[in-house]
Motif scaffolding. Sequence first.
Motif, PDB file in Angstrom:
ATOM      1  N   MET A   1      66.243  75.087  -6.566  1.00  0.00           N
ATOM      2  CA  MET A   1      65.476  73.793  -7.478  1.00  0.00           C
ATOM      3  C   MET A   1      66.031  74.576  -8.776  1.00  0.00           C
ATOM      4  SD  MET A   1      62.106  70.785  -7.360  1.00  0.00           S
ATOM      5  CE  MET A   1      62.548  70.353  -5.922  1.00  0.00           C
ATOM      6  N   ASN A   2      66.152  74.456  -9.167  1.00  0.00           N
ATOM      7  CA  ASN A   2      66.323  74.528 -11.273  1.00  0.00           C
ATOM      8  C   ASN A   2      65.048  74.579 -11.628  1.00  0.00           C
ATOM      9  OD1 ASN A   2      67.139  72.833 -12.085  1.00  0.00           O
ATOM     10  ND2 ASN A   2      69.549  73.085 -12.077  1.00  0.00           N
ATOM     11  N   ASN A   3      64.102  74.345 -13.251  1.00  0.00           N
ATOM     12  CA  ASN A   3      63.443  74.045 -13.754  1.00  0.00           C
ATOM     13  C   ASN A   3      64.466  73.221 -15.127  1.00  0.00           C
ATOM     14  OD1 ASN A   3      61.714  75.505 -12.725  1.00  0.00           O
ATOM     15  ND2 ASN A   3      62.046  77.220 -13.767  1.00  0.00           N
ATOM     16  N   GLN A   4      65.823  73.017 -14.904  1.00  0.00           N
ATOM     17  CA  GLN A   4      66.160  72.162 -16.352  1.00  0.00           C
ATOM     18  C   GLN A   4      65.898  70.781 -16.081  1.00  0.00           C
ATOM     19  OE1 GLN A   4      70.524  73.187 -15.987  1.00  0.00           O
ATOM     20  NE2 GLN A   4      70.718  70.761 -17.729  1.00  0.00           N
ATOM     21  N   ILE A   5      65.542  70.524 -17.166  1.00  0.00           N
ATOM     22  CA  ILE A   5      64.635  68.669 -17.619  1.00  0.00           C
ATOM     23  C   ILE A   5      66.217  67.685 -17.508  1.00  0.00           C
ATOM     24  CG2 ILE A   5      63.657  67.175 -18.841  1.00  0.00           C
ATOM     25  CD1 ILE A   5      61.676  69.078 -17.467  1.00  0.00           C
ATOM     26  N   TYR A   6      65.416  67.033 -17.024  1.00  0.00           N
ATOM     27  CA  TYR A   6      66.865  65.591 -17.200  1.00  0.00           C
ATOM     28  C   TYR A   6      66.752  64.598 -17.641  1.00  0.00           C
ATOM     29  CZ  TYR A   6      69.308  68.527 -13.599  1.00  0.00           C
ATOM     30  OH  TYR A   6      70.084  70.641 -13.193  1.00  0.00           O
ATOM     31  N   LYS A   7      67.159  63.939 -18.014  1.00  0.00           N
ATOM     32  CA  LYS A   7      67.084  62.454 -18.439  1.00  0.00           C
ATOM     33  C   LYS A   7      67.279  60.871 -17.920  1.00  0.00           C
ATOM     34  CE  LYS A   7      69.732  60.779 -22.391  1.00  0.00           C
ATOM     35  NZ  LYS A   7      70.528  60.902 -23.667  1.00  0.00           N
ATOM     36  N   VAL A   8      66.968  60.537 -17.477  1.00  0.00           N
ATOM     37  CA  VAL A   8      67.198  59.217 -16.983  1.00  0.00           C
ATOM     38  C   VAL A   8      66.691  58.004 -17.775  1.00  0.00           C
ATOM     39  CG1 VAL A   8      65.904  58.507 -14.705  1.00  0.00           C
ATOM     40  CG2 VAL A   8      66.038  60.091 -14.880  1.00  0.00           C
ATOM     41  N   THR A   9      67.623  57.109 -17.504  1.00  0.00           N
ATOM     42  CA  THR A   9      67.675  55.958 -18.652  1.00  0.00           C
ATOM     43  C   THR A   9      67.202  54.648 -17.921  1.00  0.00           C
ATOM     44  OG1 THR A   9      69.500  57.159 -20.150  1.00  0.00           O
ATOM     45  CG2 THR A   9      68.776  54.742 -20.399  1.00  0.00           C
ATOM     46  N   LEU A  10      66.664  53.840 -17.759  1.00  0.00           N
ATOM     47  CA  LEU A  10      66.005  52.448 -17.084  1.00  0.00           C
ATOM     48  C   LEU A  10      66.848  51.602 -18.341  1.00  0.00           C
ATOM     49  CD1 LEU A  10      64.939  51.019 -14.741  1.00  0.00           C
ATOM     50  CD2 LEU A  10      62.772  50.999 -16.584  1.00  0.00           C
ATOM     51  N   ILE A  11      67.860  50.441 -17.995  1.00  0.00           N
ATOM     52  CA  ILE A  11      67.678  49.094 -17.933  1.00  0.00           C
ATOM     53  C   ILE A  11      67.165  48.323 -18.065  1.00  0.00           C
ATOM     54  CG2 ILE A  11      69.555  48.034 -18.682  1.00  0.00           C
ATOM     55  CD1 ILE A  11      71.997  50.397 -18.091  1.00  0.00           C
ATOM     56  N   HIS A  12      66.343  47.801 -18.450  1.00  0.00           N
ATOM     57  CA  HIS A  12      65.807  46.425 -17.997  1.00  0.00           C
ATOM     58  C   HIS A  12      65.191  45.465 -18.964  1.00  0.00           C
ATOM     59  CE1 HIS A  12      62.395  44.308 -16.007  1.00  0.00           C
ATOM     60  NE2 HIS A  12      61.225  45.135 -16.228  1.00  0.00           N
ATOM     61  N   ASN A  13      65.497  44.663 -18.596  1.00  0.00           N
ATOM     62  CA  ASN A  13      65.531  42.859 -19.100  1.00  0.00           C
ATOM     63  C   ASN A  13      66.269  43.528 -20.716  1.00  0.00           C
ATOM     64  OD1 ASN A  13      63.761  41.508 -17.719  1.00  0.00           O
ATOM     65  ND2 ASN A  13      62.086  41.745 -18.475  1.00  0.00           N
ATOM     66  N   GLY A  14      67.299  43.862 -20.156  1.00  0.00           N
ATOM     67  CA  GLY A  14      68.252  44.166 -21.291  1.00  0.00           C
ATOM     68  C   GLY A  14      67.664  45.113 -22.865  1.00  0.00           C
ATOM     69  N   GLN A  15      66.675  45.994 -22.135  1.00  0.00           N
ATOM     70  CA  GLN A  15      66.427  46.725 -22.744  1.00  0.00           C
ATOM     71  C   GLN A  15      66.267  48.032 -22.264  1.00  0.00           C
ATOM     72  OE1 GLN A  15      62.359  45.971 -24.403  1.00  0.00           O
ATOM     73  NE2 GLN A  15      63.845  45.219 -26.431  1.00  0.00           N
ATOM     74  N   LYS A  16      66.814  49.650 -23.084  1.00  0.00           N
ATOM     75  CA  LYS A  16      67.066  50.643 -22.856  1.00  0.00           C
ATOM     76  C   LYS A  16      65.622  51.159 -22.567  1.00  0.00           C
ATOM     77  CE  LYS A  16      71.401  51.480 -22.895  1.00  0.00           C
ATOM     78  NZ  LYS A  16      72.748  52.318 -23.707  1.00  0.00           N
ATOM     79  N   LYS A  17      65.664  52.734 -21.871  1.00  0.00           N
ATOM     80  CA  LYS A  17      63.756  53.363 -22.090  1.00  0.00           C
ATOM     81  C   LYS A  17      64.433  54.620 -21.126  1.00  0.00           C
ATOM     82  CE  LYS A  17      59.298  53.661 -20.363  1.00  0.00           C
ATOM     83  NZ  LYS A  17      58.170  53.374 -21.405  1.00  0.00           N
ATOM     84  N   GLU A  18      64.285  55.466 -21.950  1.00  0.00           N
ATOM     85  CA  GLU A  18      64.439  56.858 -21.864  1.00  0.00           C
ATOM     86  C   GLU A  18      63.074  57.629 -21.028  1.00  0.00           C
ATOM     87  OE1 GLU A  18      66.466  58.718 -24.699  1.00  0.00           O
ATOM     88  OE2 GLU A  18      68.566  57.360 -24.060  1.00  0.00           O
ATOM     89  N   MET A  19      63.400  58.337 -20.103  1.00  0.00           N
ATOM     90  CA  MET A  19      62.473  59.250 -20.061  1.00  0.00           C
ATOM     91  C   MET A  19      63.215  60.429 -18.806  1.00  0.00           C
ATOM     92  SD  MET A  19      61.620  56.358 -16.769  1.00  0.00           S
ATOM     93  CE  MET A  19      63.047  56.108 -16.423  1.00  0.00           C
ATOM     94  N   THR A  20      62.501  61.357 -18.940  1.00  0.00           N
ATOM     95  CA  THR A  20      62.912  62.972 -18.614  1.00  0.00           C
ATOM     96  C   THR A  20      61.630  63.561 -17.536  1.00  0.00           C
ATOM     97  OG1 THR A  20      61.001  63.581 -20.320  1.00  0.00           O
ATOM     98  CG2 THR A  20      63.853  64.045 -20.791  1.00  0.00           C
ATOM     99  N   CYS A  21      62.505  64.620 -16.581  1.00  0.00           N
ATOM    100  CA  CYS A  21      61.943  65.161 -15.604  1.00  0.00           C
ATOM    101  C   CYS A  21      62.539  65.882 -14.869  1.00  0.00           C
ATOM    102  CB  CYS A  21      61.829  63.863 -14.541  1.00  0.00           C
ATOM    103  SG  CYS A  21      63.619  63.199 -14.076  1.00  0.00           S
ATOM    104  N   PRO A  22      61.667  67.114 -14.211  1.00  0.00           N
ATOM    105  CA  PRO A  22      62.423  67.949 -14.002  1.00  0.00           C
ATOM    106  C   PRO A  22      63.172  67.630 -12.214  1.00  0.00           C
ATOM    107  CG  PRO A  22      59.949  68.668 -13.161  1.00  0.00           C
ATOM    108  CD  PRO A  22      60.400  67.089 -14.560  1.00  0.00           C
ATOM    109  N   GLN A  23      63.850  68.572 -12.296  1.00  0.00           N
ATOM    110  CA  GLN A  23      64.964  67.965 -10.949  1.00  0.00           C
ATOM    111  C   GLN A  23      63.818  67.833  -9.596  1.00  0.00           C
ATOM    112  OE1 GLN A  23      67.493  71.325  -8.914  1.00  0.00           O
ATOM    113  NE2 GLN A  23      69.087  70.224  -9.207  1.00  0.00           N
ATOM    114  N   GLY A  24      64.033  67.509  -9.087  1.00  0.00           N
ATOM    115  CA  GLY A  24      63.785  66.744  -7.882  1.00  0.00           C
ATOM    116  C   GLY A  24      62.650  66.262  -7.833  1.00  0.00           C
ATOM    117  N   THR A  25      62.404  65.252  -9.336  1.00  0.00           N
ATOM    118  CA  THR A  25      61.401  64.458  -9.401  1.00  0.00           C
ATOM    119  C   THR A  25      61.471  63.075  -8.291  1.00  0.00           C
ATOM    120  OG1 THR A  25      60.595  65.352 -11.591  1.00  0.00           O
ATOM    121  CG2 THR A  25      59.805  62.640 -10.868  1.00  0.00           C
TER     122      THR A  25
END
Length: 614
Positions: A1-25
């Motif tokens: 596992m590395n310490n890099q932070i990744y971006k997860v984009t959620l598409i919900h009800n036509g809107q986008k929400k961006e979340m960030t987390c470390p690998q393995g979350t």
Amino acid sequence: MNNQIYKVTLIHNGQKKEMTCPQGTNLMELLQENKIYLEAPCGGKGLCGKCKIRVESGNLSELTSDEDRLLSNKEKAEGYRLACSTWIMGDAVVSLDDSSDTAQIVSRGLEYSVDINPSVSKEFLTIESPSVEDQRDDLKRLEDALNMRYTFIPLGLMQRLPSLLRDNDYKVTAVYDRNNILAIESGNTANEQYGIAVDIGTTTVVCYLVDLVNGKQLDVASRLNAQKSYGGDVISRIAYAADKAEGLKRLQMEITSQLEEMIKGLASKNKIELEHIYNIVIAANTTMIHLFAGLPPEHIAAAPFTPVATRLMVYPAEQFGVNINSACRIFVLPSISGYVGADIVAGILSTGMDKSDDLSLMIDIGTNGEMVLGNKEGLISCSTAAGPAFEGANIRNGVGGVAGAINTVRLEDDDIRYTTISGMPPIGICGSGIVDVLAVLLDAGIIDETGRILPADEIESEIGKKLKERLTEVDDMPAFIIAKGEETRSGEPIVMTQKDVREIQLAKAAIAAGTRVIVQKMGKSMGEIKRLYLAGGFGSYIDKRNAVRIGLLPKELEHQIIAVGNAAGTGALLSLLSRKLIQRSNIIKTMVKYVELSTSPEFQEEYVNCMYFD
Ligand code: FES
């Protein structure tokens, strides 16, 4: 596992929400942190298959064996995953077609009438200003204007009293409850007096905004309980609170901040100042009360099922972590036992069964089943671990009361007809539809009295033969097709499997047996019961005849059934308007005798009898 932070984009009800987390979350935990709550009846254990989310692109962990088992081939091909069994390995885009915003939640109860006398009063005062001849202190002046002696006043308020009086030219409004002074407001605000009645259910939270001057219900807000992604039933929430580090704190924070948000939303929508909301009355089951108040709930989960406290609790809202204003207090209604909570006490209050000469039965079918029987002479109650089958959990295509849920099923023109909530293409079947389909299959002779789905060559009735083409096999067991693949949103048929029928049998047998036991324990017969109050959302939507047909409700009472909707919410609302009813809730607590069914031989015997269909 590395310490890099990744971006997860959620598409919900036509809107986008961006979340960030470390690998393995874990994806479910990431969503929870960002206040996005999925259905999770099993509490994230990879057992229920309800926390589905679609992966549009990105780098995620390999499919687990749980996902392989719980997702259909079509879902796997379309990129569906179970959020609780998926871990973030790189940037990703996921999408959710959650219809929770349109959940069908019952917030109306019985019509009521009550004398308005809330546990808070306001009075506009013109206080005499001091002079050399009249050197009474400020507090004494206030007490004299209120015609009170020996008041209790918070130190912080006393510290601000001199400036409050002088800045307002001695014209102020006092907010008090008996001789407790809660607030002093500038000028005349005597008509600005509001309260909130709350029903915290395991699945849903309903808040009513009430004008405490005229008793009018101004607005209502309903949401799915924010704790739902930590487990669908009380046992999995208790396990989360007990087993996870900071688990109790987390669950408390979820519900208190949800309540605060709902109240703030109601206030701003109705253009009401938050500082004019003084009382909040809460009805909830015993576990929800523990989680709301931050009381360790683990001793409720195992015998002898001991709660920390069941008494009426009255504390400043801030002490619960609900920040409305410093004068706002929360009244948590009393409970009976670990499994018969303040929601049932509130239900009794709202039906008035504790004051009636007539014998009444109340059945509340929610995530558990609770029953109360009695009249003004006394009441008896029990709770059954019926499980949330009637809320769609543990049922293959079961869903809650959301848009697209099949909510009614009937036979017409020799075939199955159904309706869905909001008329959307079917996505699953909810409790009322489950009761209907079982009744239809019993009437058509496709299910026998033991609950077995018959093979085509054993079906004898004419109508049953006409429905034969709907018989199929799913996971090597018999199943009946309710909605064909071409009719549904996923393209997969919606079925009732043999295992689903067994789940419903267990749940309906628990409720029916519990009812019989308390009737026997009170030395009464079904025929003596004058009214059957059916409480809870499910009770409002089910077809009464079909509920009797499958043996969920006693056939002797088919014509005495009154759906009372959200009886817990109504009881909280009445208590908000009347201090006498808050006192009454304490009397009800002492009137209700609790019967423990898990060790009752009578219950075991009835449970087996009630498993069959007549
Ligand atoms: S399978 Fe994920 S919450 Fe149940």
